[in-house]
Motif scaffolding. Structure first.
Motif, PDB file in Angstrom:
ATOM      1  N   VAL A  16      -0.696  27.691 -10.790  1.00 26.94           N
ATOM      2  CA  VAL A  16      -0.561  28.676 -10.203  1.00 26.94           C
ATOM      3  C   VAL A  16       0.686  29.014  -9.697  1.00 26.94           C
ATOM      4  O   VAL A  16       1.658  28.439  -9.959  1.00 26.94           O
ATOM      5  CB  VAL A  16      -1.305  28.326  -8.833  1.00 26.94           C
ATOM      6  N   ASP A  17       0.880  30.297  -9.370  1.00 26.17           N
ATOM      7  CA  ASP A  17       2.409  30.814  -9.044  1.00 26.17           C
ATOM      8  C   ASP A  17       2.609  30.633  -7.684  1.00 26.17           C
ATOM      9  O   ASP A  17       2.039  31.142  -6.815  1.00 26.17           O
ATOM     10  CB  ASP A  17       2.191  32.365  -9.487  1.00 26.17           C
ATOM     11  N   ALA A  18       3.761  29.788  -7.220  1.00 31.82           N
ATOM     12  CA  ALA A  18       3.965  29.665  -5.854  1.00 31.82           C
ATOM     13  C   ALA A  18       4.672  30.736  -5.284  1.00 31.82           C
ATOM     14  O   ALA A  18       4.464  30.944  -4.099  1.00 31.82           O
ATOM     15  CB  ALA A  18       5.026  28.239  -5.827  1.00 31.82           C
ATOM     16  N   GLU A  19       5.064  31.673  -5.908  1.00 34.96           N
ATOM     17  CA  GLU A  19       5.519  32.780  -5.309  1.00 34.96           C
ATOM     18  C   GLU A  19       4.480  33.945  -4.851  1.00 34.96           C
ATOM     19  O   GLU A  19       4.483  34.343  -3.708  1.00 34.96           O
ATOM     20  CB  GLU A  19       6.564  33.455  -6.189  1.00 34.96           C
ATOM     21  N   VAL A  20       3.528  33.717  -5.603  1.00 31.92           N
ATOM     22  CA  VAL A  20       2.248  34.629  -5.311  1.00 31.92           C
ATOM     23  C   VAL A  20       1.670  33.917  -3.797  1.00 31.92           C
ATOM     24  O   VAL A  20       1.224  34.413  -2.941  1.00 31.92           O
ATOM     25  CB  VAL A  20       1.483  34.585  -6.261  1.00 31.92           C
ATOM     26  N   LEU A  21       1.483  32.496  -3.918  1.00 27.69           N
ATOM     27  CA  LEU A  21       1.001  31.883  -2.797  1.00 27.69           C
ATOM     28  C   LEU A  21       1.888  32.142  -1.431  1.00 27.69           C
ATOM     29  O   LEU A  21       1.315  32.439  -0.252  1.00 27.69           O
ATOM     30  CB  LEU A  21       1.094  30.415  -3.021  1.00 27.69           C
ATOM     31  N   ALA A  22       3.156  32.130  -1.725  1.00 22.43           N
ATOM     32  CA  ALA A  22       4.022  32.418  -0.494  1.00 22.43           C
ATOM     33  C   ALA A  22       3.950  33.900  -0.057  1.00 22.43           C
ATOM     34  O   ALA A  22       3.683  34.135   1.019  1.00 22.43           O
ATOM     35  CB  ALA A  22       5.630  32.098  -1.107  1.00 22.43           C
ATOM     36  N   ALA A  23       3.553  34.839  -0.809  1.00 16.51           N
ATOM     37  CA  ALA A  23       3.609  36.226  -0.619  1.00 16.51           C
ATOM     38  C   ALA A  23       2.207  36.223   0.109  1.00 16.51           C
ATOM     39  O   ALA A  23       2.118  37.157   0.854  1.00 16.51           O
ATOM     40  CB  ALA A  23       3.376  37.115  -1.877  1.00 16.51           C
ATOM     41  N   MET A  24       0.979  35.558  -0.326  1.00 14.73           N
ATOM     42  CA  MET A  24      -0.111  35.637   0.462  1.00 14.73           C
ATOM     43  C   MET A  24      -0.113  35.108   1.773  1.00 14.73           C
ATOM     44  O   MET A  24      -0.422  35.777   2.883  1.00 14.73           O
ATOM     45  CB  MET A  24      -1.171  34.735  -0.342  1.00 14.73           C
ATOM     46  N   ALA A  25       0.627  34.013   1.954  1.00 15.40           N
ATOM     47  CA  ALA A  25       0.867  33.558   3.199  1.00 15.40           C
ATOM     48  C   ALA A  25       1.757  34.615   4.072  1.00 15.40           C
ATOM     49  O   ALA A  25       1.600  34.448   5.237  1.00 15.40           O
ATOM     50  CB  ALA A  25       1.627  32.106   3.399  1.00 15.40           C
ATOM     51  N   GLU A  26       2.569  35.036   3.656  1.00 14.85           N
ATOM     52  CA  GLU A  26       3.440  36.117   4.213  1.00 14.85           C
ATOM     53  C   GLU A  26       2.870  37.207   5.079  1.00 14.85           C
ATOM     54  O   GLU A  26       3.189  37.614   6.115  1.00 14.85           O
ATOM     55  CB  GLU A  26       4.920  36.652   3.516  1.00 14.85           C
ATOM     56  N   THR A  27       1.779  37.597   4.346  1.00 17.94           N
ATOM     57  CA  THR A  27       1.002  38.511   4.900  1.00 17.94           C
ATOM     58  C   THR A  27       0.070  38.213   6.378  1.00 17.94           C
ATOM     59  O   THR A  27      -0.178  39.167   7.063  1.00 17.94           O
ATOM     60  CB  THR A  27      -0.152  39.187   4.013  1.00 17.94           C
ATOM     61  N   MET A  28       0.400  36.956   6.612  1.00 16.27           N
ATOM     62  CA  MET A  28      -0.420  36.539   7.647  1.00 16.27           C
ATOM     63  C   MET A  28       0.470  35.811   8.746  1.00 16.27           C
ATOM     64  O   MET A  28       0.224  34.854   9.638  1.00 16.27           O
ATOM     65  CB  MET A  28      -1.439  35.586   7.277  1.00 16.27           C
TER      66      MET A  28
END
Length: 621
Positions: A16-28
């Motif tokens: 998994v891409d940790a940066e994508v996970l961080a971007a997902m969380a940032e929307t919330m």
């Protein structure tokens, strides 16, 4: 409490891409402004945004591991009985490093597996990565108070507390699920796991999911229908009143557990007034109460009733006056935060109240759920009249034409209400618009009969009478949308709302009450209102039910307020134009202008919301 998200890839060779996970969380970030965390384990990743409520220290950081780091959890919500759960687990040898309820849930899963859900009393949505078994275990609370959205593909599984987090992942389409939109137009809620976007689903209340290399297996672990279908006919009113007092007081007491300030949402109605009164008695000190009001001459303004209760208990009463121009200004932002059209105009009132409350509190008690579990809607006593042959048969003998006024006119009104078959009456009781009206609005292919079929299945579950079937339908297909409104609009202001009436023990008790204690003499929530008589002014109890209403009909008719959006519906660049039959939108607007009734206004409100949602979220059709 928080925003959670994550990803599970079936191919263990992928990462998994940790940066994508961080971007997902940032929307919330609005769901969790206090802390953030990301953990990647090769083909599995978890991310988190924290709104600190219990144990404000760094020990509450998530994703949170167990002692040997074989289990990792991301958790949204509150488990109110976590102290008892923790004591039980410590007696079994579990070692804790924090005072959070999150850690209690993690160790409960470690000890009991999926059966941990039976021991939890709360509102929650969580995911646990079980590395030893290479699987995710996901679950949502019994009533769906906290959200859990997911997307399953051949590559794996994505999940999040909000849809916008899923849309932050590259390649996730924003394509409209057209039949779902038809259902939403008719009911302003969806009775299944689908959402308004293709490929994005929601975990239904009382369900859990196991995700592994073989796919996703969803299991129902709790169902209110089994209690609705087993009424305790031996219980009398006095015994029932004692039960309500004990269970509701305990629920309020448990839900006051917090390391941050707690207030209450006070509308002036029976439900919010009850939770506020019991909170005031429990706390024994100054309680902050927050109420939304409108101009003094507006029928929707309930400030006089909330003020009467506040004075009775010496509350610190905050009155927020909402204007039409506020509603119009906030609408696009609310739709962005809601991830969909706003079904209830009161959603903006909830947001405005929570925004005002945030500097004073982080948690609010609310009165949602009472009408559904205690039978508070008018349709319940109307249904009982429909089932009474001594009333039903004489009404059906009335002629087609009768005077517009007088006793015979009133009888004809009841005949129209009671004319459908019992099945149709139950299934369509929560519809906002008749199916024919929606079919005349939407193009061919945008409606199906699946929404009616699903509602029939819910209302006709084995062992349910028509009355209990209507309650089951309200709980499973309508309450979910009310709870979604409460969650999204409060969390948009970084405020957590709790619902004491949906303590599952109280809900089971209420579900099993004989219908004669729920509805009596055309009075919904009869027993609960009797209980309330000693806690609030009678004027607050026995008055016409308003619900959480807003004067949106008047606002739609004013171009300075919501009326400013009407020209956008018929503009050449309207992104939702392809959904409707030629001329249908213009005809709906003209019908509202000729007759600004609630039904016509409601349809125009829905059209505005769909247009703004599709434009804001770039939804394709």
């Amino acid at each position: 409490m928080c925003g959670i998200c994550g990803q599970f890839l079936r191919d263990r060779a992928e990462c998994v891409d940790a940066e994508v996970l961080a971007a997902m969380a940032e929307t919330m970030v609005h769901r969790g402004p206090d802390d953030a965390g990301v953990e990647a384990f090769g083909h599995v990743g978890l991310a988190f945004r924290r709104l600190s409520i219990i144990d404000l220290s760094a020990a509450g950081h998530q994703p949170m591991p167990n002692e040997d780091r074989t289990l990792w959890i991301v958790y949204n919500g509150e488990t109110y009985n976590y102290r008892d759960l923790r004591a039980d687990l410590e007696a079994k040898g579990h070692v804790f490093r924090s005072q959070t309820d999150t850690e209690a849930v993690l160790h409960a899963y470690e000890e009991y597996g999926p059966a941990c859900l039976d021991k939890m009393n709360g509102m929650f949505a969580f995911a646990i990565y079980d590395s030893a078994r290479n699987r995710l275990f996901c679950a949502i609370d019994r009533f769906g108070i906290k959200p859990f959205y997911y997307r399953e593909t051949s590559a794996g599984f994505l999940f999040a507390s909000e849809i916008k987090a899923l849309l932050a992942v590259p390649g996730v389409p924003r394509e409209l699920d057209a039949p779902a939109l038809g259902e939403w137009f008719a009911y302003r809620s969806l009775a299944s796991e689908r959402t308004l976007l293709k490929g994005i689903r929601q975990l239904l209340p009382g369900h859990s999911a196991v995700v592994d290399e073989q796919g996703v297996r969803i299991v129902r672990y709790w169902d209110v229908a089994q209690y609705l279908g087993d009424p305790d006919t031996r219980v009398d009113a006095l015994t029932a009143l004692e039960g309500i007092d004990s269970l509701l007081r305990e629920s309020v007491s448990l839900q006051l557990r917090s390391d941050v300030p707690v207030g209450c949402q006070l509308s002036g109605g029976v439900d919010s007034s009850l939770t506020t009164a019991l909170m005031a008695q429990e706390v024994g000190s100054q309680v902050r109460a927050f109420s939304i009001g409108f101009r003094d001459d507006d029928p929707c303004n309930e400030i006089p009733f909330s003020k009467a209760l506040a004075e009775r208990y010496g509350l610190e009463h905050h009155q927020i006056i909402l204007r039409g121009e506020d509603c119009a200004r906030l609408l696009p932002e609310m739709i962005r935060l809601r991830d969909g059209p706003i079904g209830h105009p009161s959603s903006i009132a909830v947001y405005a109240m929570c925004k005002h409350a945030k500097p004073y509190i982080t948690v609010l008690l609310s009165g949602e759920g009472s009408d559904e579990i205690f039978g508070g809607y008018d349709r319940y006593h109307i249904l009982l009249h429909r089932l009474n042959p001594f009333i039903d048969k004489p009404l059906r003998c009335l002629p087609r034409w009768t005077p517009r006024i007088g006793p015979l006119a009133k009888a004809m009104k009841w005949k129209r209400l009671l004319s459908p078959s019992v099945e149709k009456m139950v299934v369509h009781s929560i519809a906002c618009h008749k199916p024919a009206k929606i079919r005349n609005l939407l193009r061919d292919g945008l409606t199906d009969r699946g929404d009616v079929r699903r509602r029939r299945e819910i209302a006709a579950e084995p062992g349910l009478s028509p009355f209990e079937g209507m309650q089951c339908l309200d709980i499973k297909a309508r309450l979910t949308s009310i709870l979604a409104r409460q969650d999204r609009m409060s969390m948009a202001a970084s405020v957590e709302t709790r619902v004491p009436f949906l303590d599952h023990r109280l809900a089971i008790f209420a579900a099993r009450l004989p219908r004669g204690l729920k509805t009596r003499r055309r009075e919904g929530k009869w027993l609960l209102k009797k209980y309330a008589e000693n806690l609030m002014p009678r004027a607050n109890i026995y008055r016409k039910k308003i619900g959480f209403a807003t004067p949106f009909v008047r606002w739609l008719g004013d171009e300075r307020d919501l009326g400013r959006y009407l020209p956008e519906l018929t503009a050449p660049n309207a992104v939702s134009a392809g959904l409707y039959r030629p001329g249908a939108v213009r005809e709906s607007i003209e019908r509202f202008r000729r007759d600004p009734s609630h039904g016509n206004a409601d349809l125009v409100w829905t059209l505005i919301n769909v247009e703004v949602w599709m434009r804001t979220h770039r939804v394709v059709f």
